[in-house]
Design a protein around this motif. Structure first.
Motif, mmCIF file in Angstrom:
data_model
loop_
_atom_site.group_PDB
_atom_site.id
_atom_site.type_symbol
_atom_site.label_atom_id
_atom_site.label_comp_id
_atom_site.label_asym_id
_atom_site.label_seq_id
_atom_site.Cartn_x
_atom_site.Cartn_y
_atom_site.Cartn_z
ATOM 1 N N HIS A 159 0.629 -0.703 -0.163
ATOM 2 C CA HIS A 159 0.754 -0.115 -0.492
ATOM 3 C C HIS A 159 0.942 1.376 0.437
ATOM 4 N N PRO A 160 0.739 2.063 -0.836
ATOM 5 C CA PRO A 160 1.456 2.880 -0.865
ATOM 6 C C PRO A 160 1.853 3.913 0.382
ATOM 7 N N ASP A 161 1.034 4.621 1.014
ATOM 8 C CA ASP A 161 0.775 5.316 2.428
ATOM 9 C C ASP A 161 1.551 4.226 3.415
ATOM 10 N N HIS A 162 0.955 2.589 3.416
ATOM 11 C CA HIS A 162 1.757 2.416 4.484
ATOM 12 C C HIS A 162 3.377 2.384 3.579
ATOM 13 N N ALA A 163 3.576 2.045 2.434
ATOM 14 C CA ALA A 163 5.081 2.587 2.487
ATOM 15 C C ALA A 163 5.644 4.033 2.578
ATOM 16 N N ALA A 164 5.385 4.464 2.710
ATOM 17 C CA ALA A 164 5.692 6.150 3.016
ATOM 18 C C ALA A 164 6.138 6.462 4.585
ATOM 19 N N ALA A 165 4.982 5.508 4.774
ATOM 20 C CA ALA A 165 5.174 5.195 6.925
ATOM 21 C C ALA A 165 6.504 4.758 6.765
ATOM 22 N N ALA A 166 6.264 3.596 6.103
ATOM 23 C CA ALA A 166 7.914 2.685 6.562
ATOM 24 C C ALA A 166 9.120 3.283 6.551
ATOM 25 N N ARG A 167 8.969 3.916 4.576
ATOM 26 C CA ARG A 167 10.435 5.323 4.281
ATOM 27 C C ARG A 167 10.404 6.090 5.717
ATOM 28 N N ALA A 168 8.656 6.840 6.133
ATOM 29 C CA ALA A 168 9.740 7.782 6.963
ATOM 30 C C ALA A 168 10.323 7.512 7.406
ATOM 31 N N LEU A 169 9.736 6.517 8.510
ATOM 32 C CA LEU A 169 10.166 6.472 10.132
ATOM 33 C C LEU A 169 12.497 6.110 9.952
ATOM 34 N N ALA A 170 12.971 5.469 8.367
ATOM 35 C CA ALA A 170 14.439 5.989 8.430
ATOM 36 C C ALA A 170 14.656 7.202 8.561
ATOM 37 N N ARG A 171 14.258 7.647 7.864
ATOM 38 C CA ARG A 171 13.771 9.958 7.978
ATOM 39 C C ARG A 171 14.230 10.730 8.849
ATOM 40 N N THR A 172 13.991 10.179 10.365
ATOM 41 C CA THR A 172 14.098 10.543 11.573
ATOM 42 C C THR A 172 16.137 10.405 12.247
ATOM 43 N N ASP A 173 15.610 11.285 13.327
ATOM 44 C CA ASP A 173 16.725 11.030 13.633
ATOM 45 C C ASP A 173 16.503 10.852 15.257
ATOM 46 N N LEU A 174 15.584 9.477 15.030
ATOM 47 C CA LEU A 174 15.977 8.782 16.256
ATOM 48 C C LEU A 174 17.403 8.024 16.955
ATOM 49 N N PRO A 175 17.202 7.490 17.968
ATOM 50 C CA PRO A 175 18.715 7.250 17.811
ATOM 51 C C PRO A 175 18.575 4.999 16.926
ATOM 52 N N ASP A 176 19.601 5.288 16.820
ATOM 53 C CA ASP A 176 19.923 3.450 15.949
ATOM 54 C C ASP A 176 19.841 2.472 16.850
ATOM 55 N N GLU A 177 19.234 2.678 18.776
ATOM 56 C CA GLU A 177 19.421 1.358 19.118
ATOM 57 C C GLU A 177 17.683 1.411 19.529
ATOM 58 N N VAL A 178 17.223 1.790 18.753
ATOM 59 C CA VAL A 178 15.260 1.479 19.235
ATOM 60 C C VAL A 178 15.164 1.269 18.394
ATOM 61 N N THR A 179 14.484 0.015 18.873
ATOM 62 C CA THR A 179 13.709 -1.231 18.504
ATOM 63 C C THR A 179 12.319 -1.356 17.210
ATOM 64 N N VAL A 180 12.812 -2.158 16.313
ATOM 65 C CA VAL A 180 11.608 -1.689 15.087
ATOM 66 C C VAL A 180 10.850 -2.730 15.121
ATOM 67 N N MET A 181 9.823 -2.517 14.772
ATOM 68 C CA MET A 181 8.901 -3.697 14.802
ATOM 69 C C MET A 181 7.377 -3.455 13.762
ATOM 70 N N GLY A 182 8.478 -4.679 12.575
ATOM 71 C CA GLY A 182 7.713 -4.122 11.490
ATOM 72 C C GLY A 182 6.518 -5.300 11.451
ATOM 73 N N TYR A 183 5.538 -4.436 11.309
ATOM 74 C CA TYR A 183 3.463 -5.030 10.807
ATOM 75 C C TYR A 183 2.994 -5.449 9.774
ATOM 76 N N GLU A 184 2.326 -6.470 9.913
ATOM 77 C CA GLU A 184 1.953 -6.795 8.510
ATOM 78 C C GLU A 184 0.024 -6.897 8.777
ATOM 79 N N VAL A 185 -0.100 -5.750 7.780
ATOM 80 C CA VAL A 185 -1.413 -5.237 6.891
ATOM 81 C C VAL A 185 -1.977 -6.096 5.937
ATOM 82 N N TRP A 186 -1.073 -5.290 4.695
ATOM 83 C CA TRP A 186 -1.406 -5.957 3.233
ATOM 84 C C TRP A 186 -0.808 -7.277 3.019
#
Length: 262
Positions: A159-186
């Protein structure tokens, strides 16, 4: 003949390094192979550390994907912040005030999960998140301060909106050690961790039942229940309960995956 573990890891590193050079049409398959573990998903002893941020492109994504896991976070007393990026204005049904209806559905759904904090609405344009990437990254940055874990749609979600949200996280300055949990929708993802949510799954089903507008089009209660039943086949549950699956990584590793995309 058995293959040494070190050789397997080395091969996987070479796979990741070569993904960037692959044709576009098989890049996602290569990413899936690179993230899959050799022994199947790990069953977590409990939800990851809090506080947590859930990035939901639309109202209902926060329940369809990690809803039962959020119920377990709430039981642990973790702070759960839910950022709903749009208000679901493109959803069919709901009348002229569909965005207000969808926002209220989200509030009720989170209460069903036991989450005390009401959702925060970014009110970006439903269906146009790829064009609002900068604003989306700013919202995630703002609401993700001091969190230990971020839930976001899987990178393989088409889904384009879902993909955009996923990529936007990578563009933040949140710390490298934050745990990312990719979840399933489509899209079913190459999950590497599972959480047993059998005991709280009825709360997820009740929360999904609050999304009356979306349920006019898709039976999310049935589809999400089916996926969770399938995920329970791994580990000690033996297919007799419900589990939610995630692609777990550090934010540093997650950024490296996102950078493999054009």
């Amino acid at each position: 003949m058995s293959v040494p573990t070190g050789a397997i890891r080395s091969a996987r590193r070479r796979v990741r390094q070569g993904i960037e050079a692959l044709p576009d049409d098989i890049r996602e398959l290569a990413l899936a192979l690179a993230t899959r573990t050799t022994s199947g998903p790990t069953v977590l002893p409990g939800p990851p550390d809090g506080p947590v941020l859930v990035v939901a492109p639309h109202p209902d994504d926060e329940v369809i994907g990690p809803g039962a896991t959020l119920a377990r976070h709430a039981e642990e007393g973790h702070e759960v912040r839910v950022l709903v990026c749009t208000s679901g204005g493109a959803t069919a049904g709901g009348g002229m005030d569909v965005t207000q209806v969808r926002e209220e559905e989200s509030r009720r759904a989170l209460r069903q999960l036991g989450v005390d904090q009401p959702p925060r609405f970014g009110r970006l344009t439903d269906g146009a998140l790829p064009e609002e990437a900068a604003a989306l990254a700013r919202l995630i940055q703002e609401h993700g301060r001091d969190v230990a874990t971020v839930y976001v749609p899987s990178l393989l979600d088409h889904h384009p909106d879902h993909a955009a949200a996923a990529r936007a996280l990578a563009r933040t300055d949140l710390p490298d050690e934050v745990t990312v949990m990719g979840y399933e929708v489509w899209a079913a993802a190459p999950v590497n961790v599972l959480l047993d949510v059998t005991r709280v799954f009825a709360r997820k089903q009740a929360a999904l039942g609050e999304y009356l507008v979306a349920l006019e089009t898709v039976d999310y209660v049935r589809s999400a229940s089916g996926l969770a039943a399938y995920r329970s086949a791994e580990g000690a549950l033996g297919g007799r309960g419900f589990a939610e699956g995630f692609v777990q990584s550090s934010l540093a590793e997650y950024r490296s995956w996102v950078n493999l995309y054009p």
